[in-house]
Write a protein that holds these residues in place. Structure first.
Motif, PDB file in Angstrom:
ATOM      1  N   GLY A  96       0.784  -1.223   0.000  1.00  0.00           N
ATOM      2  CA  GLY A  96       0.000   0.000   0.000  1.00  0.00           C
ATOM      3  C   GLY A  96       0.818   1.275   0.000  1.00  0.00           C
ATOM      4  O   GLY A  96       2.045   1.271   0.084  1.00  0.00           O
ATOM      5  N   PHE A  97       0.093   2.388  -0.095  1.00  0.00           N
ATOM      6  CA  PHE A  97       0.708   3.708  -0.141  1.00  0.00           C
ATOM      7  C   PHE A  97       0.617   4.448   1.189  1.00  0.00           C
ATOM      8  O   PHE A  97       1.143   5.551   1.324  1.00  0.00           O
ATOM      9  N   GLY A  98      -0.080   3.883   2.146  1.00  0.00           N
ATOM     10  CA  GLY A  98      -0.245   4.537   3.438  1.00  0.00           C
ATOM     11  C   GLY A  98      -1.425   3.950   4.168  1.00  0.00           C
ATOM     12  O   GLY A  98      -2.181   3.136   3.609  1.00  0.00           O
ATOM     13  N   PRO A  99      -1.630   4.352   5.414  1.00  0.00           N
ATOM     14  CA  PRO A  99      -2.715   3.762   6.209  1.00  0.00           C
ATOM     15  C   PRO A  99      -4.101   4.053   5.661  1.00  0.00           C
ATOM     16  O   PRO A  99      -5.060   3.363   6.013  1.00  0.00           O
ATOM     17  N   ASP A 100      -4.236   5.059   4.800  1.00  0.00           N
ATOM     18  CA  ASP A 100      -5.541   5.396   4.238  1.00  0.00           C
ATOM     19  C   ASP A 100      -5.756   4.799   2.849  1.00  0.00           C
ATOM     20  O   ASP A 100      -6.740   5.127   2.186  1.00  0.00           O
ATOM     21  N   ASP A 101      -4.859   3.956   2.390  1.00  0.00           N
ATOM     22  CA  ASP A 101      -4.983   3.319   1.082  1.00  0.00           C
ATOM     23  C   ASP A 101      -5.995   2.174   1.184  1.00  0.00           C
ATOM     24  O   ASP A 101      -5.682   1.072   1.615  1.00  0.00           O
ATOM     25  N   ARG A 102      -7.224   2.460   0.763  1.00  0.00           N
ATOM     26  CA  ARG A 102      -8.306   1.486   0.928  1.00  0.00           C
ATOM     27  C   ARG A 102      -8.229   0.335  -0.065  1.00  0.00           C
ATOM     28  O   ARG A 102      -8.951  -0.656   0.079  1.00  0.00           O
ATOM     29  N   SER A 103      -7.392   0.451  -1.078  1.00  0.00           N
ATOM     30  CA  SER A 103      -7.277  -0.652  -2.041  1.00  0.00           C
ATOM     31  C   SER A 103      -6.509  -1.840  -1.473  1.00  0.00           C
ATOM     32  O   SER A 103      -6.526  -2.925  -2.057  1.00  0.00           O
ATOM     33  N   ARG A 104      -5.825  -1.653  -0.342  1.00  0.00           N
ATOM     34  CA  ARG A 104      -5.041  -2.748   0.227  1.00  0.00           C
ATOM     35  C   ARG A 104      -5.913  -3.947   0.586  1.00  0.00           C
ATOM     36  O   ARG A 104      -5.460  -5.097   0.523  1.00  0.00           O
ATOM     37  N   GLY A 105      -7.155  -3.702   0.970  1.00  0.00           N
ATOM     38  CA  GLY A 105      -8.011  -4.786   1.425  1.00  0.00           C
ATOM     39  C   GLY A 105      -8.218  -5.858   0.373  1.00  0.00           C
ATOM     40  O   GLY A 105      -8.064  -7.058   0.636  1.00  0.00           O
ATOM     41  N   LEU A 106      -8.576  -5.446  -0.854  1.00  0.00           N
ATOM     42  CA  LEU A 106      -8.798  -6.442  -1.902  1.00  0.00           C
ATOM     43  C   LEU A 106      -7.491  -7.032  -2.399  1.00  0.00           C
ATOM     44  O   LEU A 106      -7.453  -8.178  -2.843  1.00  0.00           O
ATOM     45  N   ALA A 107      -6.408  -6.270  -2.330  1.00  0.00           N
ATOM     46  CA  ALA A 107      -5.111  -6.844  -2.701  1.00  0.00           C
ATOM     47  C   ALA A 107      -4.754  -7.983  -1.759  1.00  0.00           C
ATOM     48  O   ALA A 107      -4.308  -9.053  -2.193  1.00  0.00           O
ATOM     49  N   VAL A 108      -4.949  -7.771  -0.464  1.00  0.00           N
ATOM     50  CA  VAL A 108      -4.670  -8.826   0.518  1.00  0.00           C
ATOM     51  C   VAL A 108      -5.617 -10.002   0.313  1.00  0.00           C
ATOM     52  O   VAL A 108      -5.202 -11.166   0.371  1.00  0.00           O
ATOM     53  N   ALA A 109      -6.897  -9.719   0.050  1.00  0.00           N
ATOM     54  CA  ALA A 109      -7.858 -10.797  -0.160  1.00  0.00           C
ATOM     55  C   ALA A 109      -7.479 -11.631  -1.379  1.00  0.00           C
ATOM     56  O   ALA A 109      -7.507 -12.873  -1.333  1.00  0.00           O
ATOM     57  N   SER A 110      -7.115 -10.974  -2.479  1.00  0.00           N
ATOM     58  CA  SER A 110      -6.754 -11.711  -3.691  1.00  0.00           C
ATOM     59  C   SER A 110      -5.483 -12.517  -3.490  1.00  0.00           C
ATOM     60  O   SER A 110      -5.381 -13.664  -3.938  1.00  0.00           O
ATOM     61  N   LEU A 111      -4.508 -11.921  -2.813  1.00  0.00           N
ATOM     62  CA  LEU A 111      -3.265 -12.640  -2.557  1.00  0.00           C
ATOM     63  C   LEU A 111      -3.518 -13.857  -1.678  1.00  0.00           C
ATOM     64  O   LEU A 111      -2.996 -14.958  -1.938  1.00  0.00           O
ATOM     65  N   THR A 112      -4.339 -13.688  -0.643  1.00  0.00           N
ATOM     66  CA  THR A 112      -4.670 -14.800   0.237  1.00  0.00           C
ATOM     67  C   THR A 112      -5.429 -15.886  -0.509  1.00  0.00           C
ATOM     68  O   THR A 112      -5.178 -17.089  -0.327  1.00  0.00           O
ATOM     69  N   ALA A 113      -6.365 -15.468  -1.365  1.00  0.00           N
ATOM     70  CA  ALA A 113      -7.135 -16.432  -2.140  1.00  0.00           C
ATOM     71  C   ALA A 113      -6.228 -17.245  -3.054  1.00  0.00           C
ATOM     72  O   ALA A 113      -6.391 -18.467  -3.186  1.00  0.00           O
ATOM     73  N   LEU A 114      -5.249 -16.594  -3.682  1.00  0.00           N
ATOM     74  CA  LEU A 114      -4.306 -17.335  -4.520  1.00  0.00           C
ATOM     75  C   LEU A 114      -3.550 -18.366  -3.689  1.00  0.00           C
ATOM     76  O   LEU A 114      -3.355 -19.503  -4.112  1.00  0.00           O
ATOM     77  N   GLY A 115      -3.122 -17.956  -2.495  1.00  0.00           N
ATOM     78  CA  GLY A 115      -2.381 -18.868  -1.639  1.00  0.00           C
ATOM     79  C   GLY A 115      -3.204 -20.062  -1.202  1.00  0.00           C
ATOM     80  O   GLY A 115      -2.693 -21.180  -1.086  1.00  0.00           O
ATOM     81  N   GLN A 116      -4.482 -19.847  -0.950  1.00  0.00           N
ATOM     82  CA  GLN A 116      -5.330 -20.930  -0.473  1.00  0.00           C
ATOM     83  C   GLN A 116      -5.851 -21.815  -1.606  1.00  0.00           C
ATOM     84  O   GLN A 116      -6.028 -23.020  -1.425  1.00  0.00           O
ATOM     85  N   ARG A 117      -6.102 -21.217  -2.767  1.00  0.00           N
ATOM     86  CA  ARG A 117      -6.735 -21.955  -3.862  1.00  0.00           C
ATOM     87  C   ARG A 117      -5.749 -22.450  -4.911  1.00  0.00           C
ATOM     88  O   ARG A 117      -6.055 -23.393  -5.651  1.00  0.00           O
TER      89      ARG A 117
END
Length: 326
Positions: A210-231
């Motif tokens: 992310g770009f900072g604590p207010d970067d709201r795009s981090r949530g889906l980036a983490v979700a997608s990365l986690t999904a790749l790891g699990q699936r």
């Protein structure tokens, strides 16, 4: 941070708090701190009560208050049920003000690309149906207690329709050169379609930083990365993303820390990256060796074992001695 908060922070007791996770009992349930090196949990609780009496330590809002009122470099709260944990159990993972240099956000692109024509239907599903995107990247067919019955199928249909090489190239372009969180979030979700390219994993790790604590795009980036790891777990060459991973392991975007551990363990991170990822650091990884959540402990051990070829279990001191040899 105000001058009053700075003074209050200077007056916090700096006890000999060990780096391991520590548990604070509260009327609402236990709060397990992870990452405290300079303060005791009691000192943090008392300082927060003085600075923000409206925010009890046992609330998810405590993380934001620690950042804004007490100058913590980062903080994230998590609530958990199960694992044999007591009722009301909560974690607070923190990076203290003295360790602020460990939090290193990425440099944002200078501007946005504007609306992406081929994503027009996605904009109608963002951000009101943001909840659906997280379910969709994990391949969920339904969402318990969902706000509506149509958003998840619509998001799933969008992702299914954007799984070509051109779609991947577009999503990679957006993450590399667009700072708008709508576009970045959609791009991260689209990349969940492309587990076979190491570059996909690298781009999502940088977006999770992310770009900072207010970067709201981090949530889906983490979700997608986690999904790749699990699936789609498979070995990944993380070398090109070493700087981003090091920032994450040092404490940048701590809300993503358990997921980053999981992904690195599942993708069998190479021993060649032990130095770049841990030399002179690794404290937050070591702190997670004593957390009460068994799965998170196992992830921390898995990363250390993968990077070292050693098996010291949850013995943080032996792992610390190994890190000092890097």
């Amino acid at each position: 941070m105000s001058h009053g908060s700075i003074l209050l922070l200077a007056l916090l007791p700096l006890g000999a708090a060990p780096a391991a996770a520590q548990i604070l009992d509260t009327p609402a349930g236990p709060v397990e701190f992870v990452g405290l090196e300079h303060r005791t949990p009691e000192a943090v609780r008392d300082a927060l009560a003085a600075a923000r009496p409206d925010v009890p330590i046992h609330t998810t809002g405590a993380a934001q208050a620690l950042r804004e009122a007490l100058g913590f470099a980062d903080a994230a709260a998590g609530t958990f049920v199960g694992f044999g944990l007591p009722d009301g159990y909560m974690t607070l993972t923190v990076v203290e003000p003295e360790e602020a240099a460990r939090v290193r956000y990425a440099e944002p692109p200078p501007d946005s690309l504007g609306p992406i024509p081929e994503w027009s239907e996605a904009y109608a599903l963002f951000p009101e149906a943001r909840w659906a995107w997280g379910y969709a990247v994990f391949g969920a067919a339904s969402a318990p207690n969902a706000p509506d019955e149509t958003s998840l199928p619509a998001v799933r249909a969008f992702l299914d329709a954007h799984a070509t090489p051109a779609d991947r190239a577009r999503a990679m372009e957006v993450l590399a050169s667009d700072r708008h969180w709508f576009n970045r979030s959609i791009a991260a979700a689209v990349l969940s379609n492309f587990p076979d390219w190491d570059e996909t994993w690298h781009a999502l790790a940088r977006a999770a930083r992310g770009f900072g604590p207010d970067d709201r795009s981090r949530g889906l980036a983490v979700a997608s990365l986690t999904a790749l790891g699990q699936r789609h777990a498979r070995p990944v060459d993380w070398t090109p993303a070493a700087d981003d991973l090091r920032a994450l392991l040092d404490g940048t975007s701590v809300f993503a820390f358990p997921q980053v551990l999981e992904v690195l363990a599942r993708t069998r991170v190479s021993r060649d990256l032990a130095g770049p990822l841990l030399a002179g650091g690794g404290e937050l990884v070591l702190d997670h060796l004593s957390i009460s959540i068994p799965s998170t402990r196992a992830r921390a051990m898995g990363v250390l074992e993968g990077l070292s070829g050693l098996d010291y279990g949850s013995d943080a001191e032996r792992w610390r001695a190994w890190i000092e040899t890097l």
